[in-house]
Write an enzyme that holds these catalytic residues in place. Structure first.
Site, short mmCIF file in Angstrom:
data_model
loop_
_atom_site.label_atom_id
_atom_site.label_comp_id
_atom_site.label_asym_id
_atom_site.label_seq_id
_atom_site.Cartn_x
_atom_site.Cartn_y
_atom_site.Cartn_z
N GLN B 125 0.85 -1.19 0.00
CA GLN B 125 0.00 0.00 0.00
C GLN B 125 0.89 1.24 0.00
O GLN B 125 1.99 1.22 0.53
CB GLN B 125 -0.98 0.00 1.17
CG GLN B 125 -0.37 -0.16 2.56
CD GLN B 125 0.20 1.12 3.13
OE1 GLN B 125 -0.02 2.20 2.60
NE2 GLN B 125 0.96 0.99 4.19
N SER B 128 0.37 6.83 2.91
CA SER B 128 0.92 7.96 3.65
C SER B 128 2.00 8.68 2.88
O SER B 128 2.67 8.11 2.01
CB SER B 128 1.50 7.47 4.98
OG SER B 128 0.50 6.95 5.79
N GLU B 244 -10.35 -2.30 5.60
CA GLU B 244 -9.12 -2.46 6.37
C GLU B 244 -9.41 -2.46 7.86
O GLU B 244 -8.86 -3.23 8.62
CB GLU B 244 -8.14 -1.33 6.01
CG GLU B 244 -6.78 -1.50 6.68
CD GLU B 244 -5.78 -0.44 6.22
OE1 GLU B 244 -4.65 -0.52 6.67
OE2 GLU B 244 -6.14 0.45 5.42
N ASN B 360 -5.85 5.14 16.06
CA ASN B 360 -6.97 4.95 16.97
C ASN B 360 -7.57 6.28 17.42
O ASN B 360 -8.75 6.34 17.77
CB ASN B 360 -6.53 4.09 18.16
CG ASN B 360 -6.41 2.63 17.75
OD1 ASN B 360 -6.46 2.30 16.55
ND2 ASN B 360 -6.25 1.75 18.72
N GLU B 361 -6.78 7.34 17.37
CA GLU B 361 -7.33 8.66 17.71
C GLU B 361 -8.35 9.08 16.65
O GLU B 361 -9.43 9.59 16.97
CB GLU B 361 -6.22 9.70 17.82
CG GLU B 361 -5.37 9.58 19.08
CD GLU B 361 -4.47 8.35 19.11
OE1 GLU B 361 -4.11 7.84 18.02
OE2 GLU B 361 -4.15 7.88 20.21
#
Lengths: 318, 379
Positions: B125, B128, B244, B360-361
């Site tokens: 992938q 980012s 995902e 997770n934020e």
């Protein structure tokens, strides 16, 4: 495999929800805490009419047959409205009356709401709401006894809506070999479901509060620190829910113990978050939030502490 | 409401179990984050594919068994219970393939999916960028129109599997000066060995080259390797993102097997009382995750789309995975420090879980805003 409530089960939850919304439970709970049981008894009858206790009673004794999934559905709603009284204990009592003579004697009235039963869990000397109950049961080394009544005085619980009463010794021996394991399993399932409902109510009330409470010119619910605590509360409750209904399907002691510890810990964490995010107003007895906050603490220890339940989970594994 | 599997599903489980029993290597393969291990895991993908076990839920035309979600869950339970190797093709089969099924053309599916299923083409992938992490839509790598295709330029990073993989997929800015940052993005696939691509491996915490930086300098991509409409890449990618985080990336079978192994470890260490609660929580958490997934699968089969609920799932499994492996390392005592136990690499892998696939934020923001209805605010 289809692990979803069916439309009838959703409808049952919705009808109980409607009944309890109309009942104004906060004032019923506050009366009950003061020892005025009249509103609580009237609500008990309506809950029985809705068929809740009949879900733990076989059809030949005027019940609906043992239906733990529907019972869990019902107890989530009872928890959501913090309904007072020995609800779990009455379900546990139903599970104790398996011998035909006892079943015939006690179960029809229990299913119909005429019997409000209480008993002390095996490791406790306290029965819940012995001052309000009509039937008092003792599990003694020689078996199940019909206790002569509650001893006085009752001791207060951290949850003002629960009063813990020792039972008077002696009384009629009902059965030398009662099915205590089964009763414990039903009690734990009902407690787990009740805790899940308590946790959901705490989350819902706190979400509503942080949306309207403003500080620094904005709702406090727009702050990430607040959001993330509520997100964690939501996660814990959403992962407790499938354990509760999975346990209701299998009724294995290990699955039920797993559901009990997880739902009670999720509800207790919800209570801590609810208190923190309400701030000082949440710390008052006057705020209705307290009715759920204190119940979350009480349920966590009732019918098996978190560690006892974890022990059951591990002991069941090869 | 029931948890019972049909007789046919039971037979499928037995067939999978027996195949895995006969084929799973008796000694673990070398780490897939090494050149040698990557090759061994690629060969394992080919072995799975030869008997149609690599992508059981795909249509038969692309190498699958068209077996549906419930049997996929069953297969995964058996796969991890058998201690079968990690899936080196995971980025392709769990991230890119769902996007192709939803947004690709028939030509793309026929060309790309069979070699993905066999391990012939391994995908990395490329989401980012150095300045675009959680704020992915702020990415600046460009796709510029050219004759018959696009020229890609810019820098991608944290590209997992890229040091040894064959191809990659990601988002590129194909229109400048759009009203909002997530507009004007295009979803493209490109060859990691194409002229103009430089792959610089990055050592993970344990030193293994698990991911890479990609430097792109006028890399040509033909039109046939655009997924969906140019400019619509954000919308196309979000269907991948939901997968995902959601059902497919972390199957319950993986955690059920890990919890079983943890429980065995605890027993072989003499069932230390001090660790009892943490071991029990790992066992309970695996069951919770399994049942949560069964409920999600049941809703999905009823035709409900996977939405923000996937964020609940992602936070849960990523934190659960770390807690489980921390418990294992603590159980090992002084040996827990060693980097070559059966628990050490999975522990290092687990540490990344709360960071990738949307931190997770970000997931907690999604839960708070979309599931609880809290107002948007500053991040």
């Amino acid at each position: 495999m289809r692990f979803l409530l069916d439309p009838e089960q959703h409808a049952f939850a919705a009808s109980l929800n409607g009944l309890l919304t109309a009942a104004d439970t906060p004032s019923v709970i506050r009366d009950w805490s003061r020892g005025d049981h009249s509103g609580g008894r009237a609500l008990w009858s309506r809950i029985a009419e809705a068929g809740v206790f009949a879900l733990a009673v076989p059809e030949e004794y005027d019940g609906l047959g043992a239906r733990p999934v529907e019972l869990a559905v019902a107890f989530v709603e009872l928890g959501r409205y913090a309904v007072p009284g020995p609800l779990v204990e009455t379900v546990a009592a139903a599970a104790l009356f398996t011998e035909p003579a006892l079943a015939k004697r006690f179960l029809p009235s229990l299913a119909a709401g005429g019997t409000m039963a209480t008993l002390a869990p095996m490791d406790s000397q306290y029965a819940l709401d012995g001052d309000a109950a009509t039937t008092h049961l003792s599990l003694t080394p020689d078996g199940l006894r019909l206790a002569p009544g509650p001893a006085t005085p009752a001791r207060p619980s951290l949850d003002p809506a629960r009063r813990l009463t020792p039972l008077l010794p002696g009384g009629e021996l009902l059965s030398p070999t009662p099915p205590t394991e089964q009763a414990l399993t039903w009690a734990r399932l009902a407690t787990a479901a009740q805790a899940l409902g308590v946790g959901e109510a705490l989350l819902d009330r706190t979400v509503a509060y942080v949306r309207q409470r403003t500080q620094f010119g904005v709702p406090i619910g727009s702050f990430q620190a607040v959001k993330h605590r509520l997100a964690d509360t939501k996660i814990a409750l959403e992962f407790a829910r499938p354990l509760v209904f999975g346990a209701a399907l299998t009724m294995s002691p290990a699955d039920v113990a797993a559901a009990k510890v997880t739902a009670c810990e999720a509800a207790y964490a919800a209570a801590r978050t609810a208190l923190q995010l309400h701030g000082a107003i949440g710390y008052t007895a006057e705020c209705d939030l307290s009715l759920w906050l204190t119940k979350a603490r009480a349920l966590r220890g009732a019918w098996g502490s978190p560690d006892e339940c974890r022990d059951v989970v591990l002991s069941a594994r090869a | 409401m029931d948890l019972a599997f049909t007789q046919e599903e039971g037979a499928f489980r037995a067939e999978a179990r027996s195949w895995l029993h006969a084929h799973v290597p008796s000694t673990p393969l070398p780490s897939l984050e090494t050149e040698e291990g990557f090759a061994a895991h690629r060969a394992w993908e080919a072995e799975l594919a030869a008997d149609r076990w690599s992508v059981v839920d795909w249509p038969a035309a692309y190498g699958g068994r068209d077996c549906g979600l419930v049997r996929w869950l069953i297969f995964e339970e058996e796969y991890y219970a058998a201690a079968a190797p990690a899936r080196v093709s995971q980025n392709g089969i769990h991230l890119l393939a769902p996007t192709l099924f939803a947004h690709g053309t028939e030509e793309q599916r026929a060309r790309i999916l069979p070699p993905m299923a066999s391990g012939h083409t391994i995908w990395a992938q490329a989401w980012s960028e150095p300045a675009a992490g959680s704020d992915l839509a702020s990415l600046t790598s460009r796709a510029v129109r050219t004759d018959g295709g696009w020229l890609l330029s810019g820098q991608k990073t944290w590209s997992s599997r890229a040091p040894f993989a064959d191809r990659a997929f990601g988002l590129f800015r194909s229109e400048q000066h759009t009203a909002k940052p997530h507009q004007g993005l295009t979803y493209l696939m490109f060859d990691l060995r194409a002229p103009g691509v430089t792959v610089r491996p990055i050592a993970r915490l344990d030193g293994k080259p698990a991911f890479a930086e990609l430097f792109l300098d006028d890399v040509f991509v033909p039109d046939e390797d655009v997924i969906g409409e140019p400019g619509q890449g954000w919308h196309v990618a979000m269907s991948t993102a939901a997968n995902e985080r959601g059902l497919t990336l972390r199957s319950p079978g993986r955690f059920l097997a890990a919890a079983d192994r943890l429980h065995q470890l605890w027993r072989t260490q003499g069932s230390p009382h001090a660790m009892r609660s943490r071991v029990a929580d790992a066992v309970i958490g695996a069951r919770a995750y399994q049942l949560f997934t069964y409920a999600a699968a049941s809703r999905f089969l009823d035709g409900e789309p996977l939405g923000a609920e996937a964020s609940l799932n992602k936070v849960f499994w990523s934190e659960y995975d770390i807690a489980l492996h921390e418990t294992a390392l603590d159980l090992l005592g002084p040996e827990g420090e060693l980097a070559d136990t059966a628990w050490s690499e999975p522990y290092v892998f687990a540490l990344a879980g709360p960071i990738y696939a949307g931190t997770n934020e970000i997931q907690r923001d999604i839960i708070a805003e979309r599931l609880l209805g809290l107002p948007k605010g500053r991040r």
